[in-house]
Design an enzyme around this catalytic site. Sequence first.
Site, mmCIF file in Angstrom:
data_model
loop_
_atom_site.group_PDB
_atom_site.id
_atom_site.type_symbol
_atom_site.label_atom_id
_atom_site.label_comp_id
_atom_site.label_asym_id
_atom_site.label_seq_id
_atom_site.Cartn_x
_atom_site.Cartn_y
_atom_site.Cartn_z
ATOM 1 N N GLU A 65 0.803 -1.224 0.000
ATOM 2 C CA GLU A 65 0.000 0.000 0.000
ATOM 3 C C GLU A 65 0.834 1.271 0.000
ATOM 4 O O GLU A 65 0.313 2.349 -0.243
ATOM 5 C CB GLU A 65 -0.999 0.017 1.160
ATOM 6 C CG GLU A 65 -0.394 -0.114 2.538
ATOM 7 C CD GLU A 65 -0.489 -1.537 3.052
ATOM 8 O OE1 GLU A 65 -0.280 -2.472 2.252
ATOM 9 O OE2 GLU A 65 -0.757 -1.714 4.259
ATOM 10 N N ASN A 66 2.138 1.140 0.288
ATOM 11 C CA ASN A 66 2.980 2.332 0.197
ATOM 12 C C ASN A 66 3.430 2.615 -1.234
ATOM 13 O O ASN A 66 4.326 3.428 -1.441
ATOM 14 C CB ASN A 66 4.173 2.239 1.149
ATOM 15 C CG ASN A 66 4.981 0.987 0.958
ATOM 16 O OD1 ASN A 66 4.429 -0.102 0.814
ATOM 17 N ND2 ASN A 66 6.287 1.123 0.934
#
Lengths: 226, 220
Positions: A65-66
């Site tokens: 998700e980063n």
Amino acid sequence: MTAQQGLPLDVSGAAEHPEPLDRAGLAARVARDVPAYAYVNLGIGQPTTVADHLDPAQGVVLHTENGMLGMGRAAHDDEVDPDLINAGKVPVVEPPGASYFHHADSFAMMRGGHLDVCVLGAFQVSAAGDLANWHTGAPDAIPAVGGAMDLAIGAKQVFVMMSLFAKDGSPKIVPSLTYPATGLACVDRVFTDLGVFAVDHERGRVVLLEAYGTTAADLAERLTGA
Amino acid sequence: MGRTTFHTDPVEALAGVADGDTVLVGGFGMAGMPVRLVDALIDVGAKGLTIVSNNAGNGETGLAALLKAGRVAKVICSFPRQADSYVFDGLYRAGEVELEVVPQGNLAERMRAAGAGIGAFYTPTGVGTLLAEGKEQRTIDGRDHVLEMPIRGDWALIAAQAADPMGNLVYRKTARNFGPVMATAAATTVVEVRETVDLGAMDPEAVVTPGIFVDRVVTS
């Protein structure tokens, strides 16, 4: 009658395996249910180990998700690059075909329903598929949610990977949550050391698919007190 | 050239930061963290700041140092608690800093909304949780949604790999994270870069943040 005795559980069709699943066995069992060519997000901690058991022939693409799709394995020694980490802030490598994007696009992949599967840890899962995994509710706890609520409602399928019983012996599959919810009716499958369960959303019940190191009847007794 | 200004002194680049301002701070862990700008923010001396960032500082550097210096009134973040977040933990438990925990996707989208002129948005994230309490809800296509408001910064402090003289930016790997979103969401965006390139040296197809979103660049 305890609250646990109200757990709607069907064990009638369960397959029984004599050996319990160890941590690697559990990760391998989760990996087997990941569909071919799926886009998959693996949560921080134990779910990350599922990556070690994915067959390259499955063609699975990992999302972190980063801001990366096609995430590679953990980086070692001179491969370590502080600009290239996963959601657990562990350095990873960049395989051919990877892509980078900013946080709003990354979460659009979840929230927009594009991600096929996420694998999350949990404190509790309810019979309705409600998930608790972000906050113990203890008065002195500092809550930290990260991307858990977005993953819980966004991924097409939510897999939970956890021990079936807490350290104090209490079941983690429960009639209704006693910990604060992360998301409602979002869990589809629960993989544990002692059994694999499906959440039957239509009938609001949990179905034991496979028992490991014990019998279906024993699990029914320990989970429902019946 | 555009109106983006270039500075070598990060304190000079933060001229105007005032007590009580809201500051968006890029980075996910240390990747993309604008370390020089956060250090300079301590030197600037503004107090009562609201800091919007994914985390609440590690160890005793960067955001943790800003917190330790007593400059922060409120933290808006998704994941304050980490193995080495003891500075924040101590201040929070002592009641000296306020915390608003926001799901990471809402954090990004609320800033994106601010940058895109969107007044608010409905999302299923958080429905039925403590984080939806007191918020408007609405059922859309049979699914419950929560109304979330934009987060607008007075300042955005972010890090990028390179800037050109127009203020166009490229990032590097997962250090991109919140940078492009925050750049759009603040009245003044300040970027620290590792390198500057000549006009025409940045491929226009590869620009991630166009210079319209970039007010000040701090060069190394």
